[in-house]
Design a protein around this motif. Structure first.
Motif, mmCIF file in Angstrom:
data_model
loop_
_atom_site.group_PDB
_atom_site.id
_atom_site.type_symbol
_atom_site.label_atom_id
_atom_site.label_comp_id
_atom_site.label_asym_id
_atom_site.label_seq_id
_atom_site.Cartn_x
_atom_site.Cartn_y
_atom_site.Cartn_z
ATOM 1 N N MET A 63 -11.622 2.459 -3.091
ATOM 2 C CA MET A 63 -12.220 3.786 -2.927
ATOM 3 C C MET A 63 -11.530 4.583 -1.830
ATOM 4 O O MET A 63 -11.280 5.783 -1.992
ATOM 5 C CB MET A 63 -13.709 3.639 -2.635
ATOM 6 N N ILE A 64 -11.197 3.923 -0.719
ATOM 7 C CA ILE A 64 -10.577 4.661 0.380
ATOM 8 C C ILE A 64 -9.151 5.076 0.014
ATOM 9 O O ILE A 64 -8.691 6.162 0.374
ATOM 10 C CB ILE A 64 -10.622 3.843 1.697
ATOM 11 N N PHE A 65 -8.454 4.232 -0.764
ATOM 12 C CA PHE A 65 -7.118 4.629 -1.237
ATOM 13 C C PHE A 65 -7.225 5.772 -2.241
ATOM 14 O O PHE A 65 -6.395 6.687 -2.236
ATOM 15 C CB PHE A 65 -6.404 3.422 -1.853
ATOM 16 N N LEU A 66 -8.228 5.723 -3.090
ATOM 17 C CA LEU A 66 -8.445 6.813 -4.047
ATOM 18 C C LEU A 66 -8.765 8.116 -3.314
ATOM 19 O O LEU A 66 -8.259 9.187 -3.676
ATOM 20 C CB LEU A 66 -9.578 6.453 -5.000
ATOM 21 N N ILE A 125 2.997 16.567 -0.238
ATOM 22 C CA ILE A 125 4.348 17.137 -0.167
ATOM 23 C C ILE A 125 5.000 17.145 -1.543
ATOM 24 O O ILE A 125 5.649 18.126 -1.941
ATOM 25 C CB ILE A 125 5.214 16.359 0.844
ATOM 26 N N SER A 126 4.813 16.061 -2.303
ATOM 27 C CA SER A 126 5.407 15.970 -3.642
ATOM 28 C C SER A 126 4.833 17.040 -4.574
ATOM 29 O O SER A 126 5.581 17.737 -5.281
ATOM 30 C CB SER A 126 5.153 14.577 -4.231
ATOM 31 N N GLY A 178 -4.616 14.131 -0.895
ATOM 32 C CA GLY A 178 -3.233 14.592 -1.002
ATOM 33 C C GLY A 178 -3.048 15.562 -2.158
ATOM 34 O O GLY A 178 -2.335 16.572 -2.030
ATOM 35 N N ILE A 179 -3.687 15.279 -3.290
ATOM 36 C CA ILE A 179 -3.610 16.175 -4.451
ATOM 37 C C ILE A 179 -4.188 17.549 -4.106
ATOM 38 O O ILE A 179 -3.590 18.587 -4.410
ATOM 39 C CB ILE A 179 -4.377 15.574 -5.647
ATOM 40 N N LEU A 183 0.401 7.021 4.774
ATOM 41 C CA LEU A 183 1.472 7.848 4.225
ATOM 42 C C LEU A 183 1.115 8.437 2.864
ATOM 43 O O LEU A 183 1.748 9.395 2.412
ATOM 44 C CB LEU A 183 2.765 7.032 4.098
ATOM 45 N N LEU A 184 0.101 7.874 2.206
ATOM 46 C CA LEU A 184 -0.254 8.313 0.850
ATOM 47 C C LEU A 184 -0.628 9.784 0.764
ATOM 48 O O LEU A 184 -0.069 10.520 -0.072
ATOM 49 C CB LEU A 184 -1.388 7.428 0.318
#
Length: 212
Positions: free
Chosen positions: A20-23, A111-112, A29-30, A104-105
């Motif tokens: 969940m935290i990575f999501l 940026i991407s 970021g999106i 970094l995610l």
């Protein structure tokens, strides 16, 4: 040691709260990627307020380290004949690479996305060295924050207490000890030494104190 690291990786993948935290970091970021800024401008903005990173680091530390105090995983592992030093080392061997991806995610995704939508905004070749130095400073300072969060987790051994002390403590230290990006070589060396000392002290505490 290798088997213990594999076990830690397995536990990391199985924790729904970690997913969940990575999501959350990915979605953040999106969302940031849909700004009208260029990719380079988003890169610069990413090194602004540090509270979001402090919260990410603190929550991840609580999920990955403190949970095992409450469910007695550390104590059970010790009873199985595994040394406390080995337990702590295996935990950190998984913790820091996972944390590196986590911090970094959001930046990488934003940026991407922004670069695909609005372009990078500057000549990549002219800023490559600056970006590398800045990101290195960013990573080392976040690892310093993580060292403080790990110390809080080992000393307090309580999820709520660790989360509160970690967020408040790290935030105060970032105000007292702000870091300008990119940092000088001297500052980077001092940050590495401070992180190493914090982790060494934390390891001594973990090894010597009673585990649940």
């Amino acid at each position: 040691m290798k088997e213990l690291i594999r076990s830690e990786l397995f536990k990391l993948r199985k924790l729904s709260s970690v997913r969940m935290i990575f999501l959350f970091a990915f979605i953040a970021g999106i969302i940031q990627g849909f700004s009208p800024l260029s990719g380079y401008q988003v890169y610069i903005v990413s090194f602004g307020p540090e509270l979001s990173d402090i919260m990410l680091i603190s929550v991840f530390t609580v999920i990955f380290l403190c949970t095992e105090f409450s469910n007695r995983t550390y104590g059970n592992a010790f009873l199985c004949g595994i040394s406390r030093q080995t337990i702590f080392s295996a935990k950190l061997a998984v913790y820091f690479p996972a944390l590196l991806v986590l911090i970094l995610l959001p930046m990488t995704v934003s940026i991407s996305v922004t670069t695909m939508r609005n372009g990078f905004g500057t000549d990549w070749d002219t800023v490559t060295g600056e970006i590398a130095a800045t990101i290195l400073s960013y990573i080392l300072y976040r690892f310093f924050m993580a060292g403080l969060a790990i110390l809080a987790a080992v000393v307090i051994q309580n999820q709520i207490g660790t989360l509160g002390i970690s967020i408040a403590g790290i935030y105060i230290i970032t105000i007292i000890k702000p870091l300008k990006y990119p940092a000088t070589q001297t500052v980077l060396i001092c940050t590495i030494l401070q992180t190493t000392i914090i982790l060494y002290v934390t390891a001594r505490i973990f090894i010597r104190r009673e585990l649940s």
